[in-house]
Design a protein around this motif. Sequence first.
Motif, PDB file in Angstrom:
ATOM      1  N   ASP A 176      23.986  -2.564  21.860  1.00 21.63           N
ATOM      2  CA  ASP A 176      24.968  -3.704  22.052  1.00 21.63           C
ATOM      3  C   ASP A 176      25.598  -3.638  23.391  1.00 21.63           C
ATOM      4  O   ASP A 176      25.756  -5.119  24.001  1.00 21.63           O
ATOM      5  CB  ASP A 176      26.380  -3.172  21.162  1.00 21.63           C
ATOM      6  N   ALA A 177      25.705  -2.627  24.159  1.00 22.21           N
ATOM      7  CA  ALA A 177      25.999  -2.967  25.433  1.00 22.21           C
ATOM      8  C   ALA A 177      25.230  -3.266  26.558  1.00 22.21           C
ATOM      9  O   ALA A 177      25.551  -4.138  27.290  1.00 22.21           O
ATOM     10  CB  ALA A 177      26.472  -1.449  26.219  1.00 22.21           C
ATOM     11  N   LEU A 178      23.802  -3.012  26.429  1.00 22.65           N
ATOM     12  CA  LEU A 178      22.899  -3.707  27.312  1.00 22.65           C
ATOM     13  C   LEU A 178      22.725  -5.150  26.768  1.00 22.65           C
ATOM     14  O   LEU A 178      22.448  -5.805  27.620  1.00 22.65           O
ATOM     15  CB  LEU A 178      21.479  -2.782  26.864  1.00 22.65           C
ATOM     16  N   ILE A 179      22.755  -5.626  25.629  1.00 14.38           N
ATOM     17  CA  ILE A 179      22.508  -6.914  25.131  1.00 14.38           C
ATOM     18  C   ILE A 179      23.680  -7.666  25.815  1.00 14.38           C
ATOM     19  O   ILE A 179      23.528  -8.900  26.402  1.00 14.38           O
ATOM     20  CB  ILE A 179      22.501  -7.283  23.710  1.00 14.38           C
ATOM     21  N   THR A 180      24.801  -7.190  25.850  1.00 15.15           N
ATOM     22  CA  THR A 180      26.013  -8.145  26.420  1.00 15.15           C
ATOM     23  C   THR A 180      25.858  -7.939  27.951  1.00 15.15           C
ATOM     24  O   THR A 180      26.011  -9.272  28.462  1.00 15.15           O
ATOM     25  CB  THR A 180      27.276  -7.109  26.157  1.00 15.15           C
ATOM     26  N   TRP A 181      25.275  -6.993  28.613  1.00 15.03           N
ATOM     27  CA  TRP A 181      25.036  -7.119  29.978  1.00 15.03           C
ATOM     28  C   TRP A 181      23.923  -8.080  30.235  1.00 15.03           C
ATOM     29  O   TRP A 181      24.164  -8.760  31.268  1.00 15.03           O
ATOM     30  CB  TRP A 181      24.766  -5.359  30.226  1.00 15.03           C
ATOM     31  N   LEU A 182      22.876  -8.082  29.431  1.00 10.29           N
ATOM     32  CA  LEU A 182      21.830  -9.028  29.834  1.00 10.29           C
ATOM     33  C   LEU A 182      22.356 -10.413  29.802  1.00 10.29           C
ATOM     34  O   LEU A 182      21.695 -11.380  30.398  1.00 10.29           O
ATOM     35  CB  LEU A 182      20.778  -8.609  28.911  1.00 10.29           C
ATOM     36  N   ALA A 183      23.358 -10.648  28.930  1.00 14.22           N
ATOM     37  CA  ALA A 183      23.881 -12.108  28.639  1.00 14.22           C
ATOM     38  C   ALA A 183      24.604 -12.558  29.843  1.00 14.22           C
ATOM     39  O   ALA A 183      25.224 -13.601  29.878  1.00 14.22           O
ATOM     40  CB  ALA A 183      24.658 -12.271  27.611  1.00 14.22           C
ATOM     41  N   GLN A 184      25.122 -11.696  30.786  1.00 10.57           N
ATOM     42  CA  GLN A 184      26.160 -12.006  31.659  1.00 10.57           C
ATOM     43  C   GLN A 184      25.297 -12.833  32.949  1.00 10.57           C
ATOM     44  O   GLN A 184      24.202 -12.574  33.176  1.00 10.57           O
ATOM     45  CB  GLN A 184      26.576 -10.663  32.723  1.00 10.57           C
ATOM     46  N   PRO A 185      25.859 -13.973  33.223  1.00  6.85           N
ATOM     47  CA  PRO A 185      25.286 -14.724  33.991  1.00  6.85           C
ATOM     48  C   PRO A 185      25.121 -14.142  35.711  1.00  6.85           C
ATOM     49  O   PRO A 185      26.068 -13.316  35.884  1.00  6.85           O
ATOM     50  CB  PRO A 185      26.109 -15.888  34.392  1.00  6.85           C
ATOM     51  N   ILE A 186      24.182 -14.564  36.448  1.00  6.84           N
ATOM     52  CA  ILE A 186      23.847 -14.034  37.864  1.00  6.84           C
ATOM     53  C   ILE A 186      24.367 -14.896  38.722  1.00  6.84           C
ATOM     54  O   ILE A 186      23.993 -16.304  38.413  1.00  6.84           O
ATOM     55  CB  ILE A 186      22.577 -13.495  37.919  1.00  6.84           C
TER      56      ILE A 186
END
Length: 248
Positions: A227-237
């Motif tokens: 869950d934490a990794l998926i949320t992190w991957l969704a953060q815009p750069i």
Amino acid sequence: MSEREPLLLLPGQLCTADIWAPQRGRLDRVADCRVGDLTQNETVEALAERLLTTLPWPHFSVAGHSMGGIVAMEMLRQAPHRIHRLALIATNHRAETPERQALRVPQINEARDIGIGAYAERILVPLYGAKDRPLAAADASLIVSMAESLGHAVFRRQSLALRDRPDQTDTLAAFVGPVLLLCGSADQLCPISRHTDMAQLLPQATLRVILGAGHLPSLEAPDAVTDALITWLAQPIAPRLGDSDDPA
């Protein structure tokens, strides 16, 4: 994400791709995942350079567990323009202390003398569990089997790389992309304090502490880590200077 983000997963010492198996099913839906090889070199710098040279992606996100996090930080130091996001799990940004360095060769010799499987079972498994709760039997068995599949020569190379690793304080302080810092509350090797230290260098970071977990949160709390990794991957750069000039 309209296209799957390239995602490099880096395992810890004496760990294979199996350490990420609980995450792969869901991560593969949102990211183009591959697991990096940390078995071939005796320095963190060389391991990072090998990965940067062989990866097919001009830009990517990287998640590293333990030794994998240490190599991920060195990749960031060598090629900050290539890394979109950084996830550091149960790891340490500091160089090894002289006291800890002095233990490495005796540990290498002990593992040679008793066998890498026995070393993993007697020494690593108790350290990888939480302070007050041993690893589940299946997780302990996996640690031993991964160590046996990699062998003593890999343990030696990785131990020397960890012994001589550089401090990455300045590397982290200069990074502006999304960062996930994740650790177990009962990790005996990389305690919460290491991660709060990193969080102070990274005001944009999200710090996630898995209550009751030890040094292997990807196995001990697989859904929480995923869950934490998926949320992190969704953060815009954020766009960075020169990105438009990089090869697509």
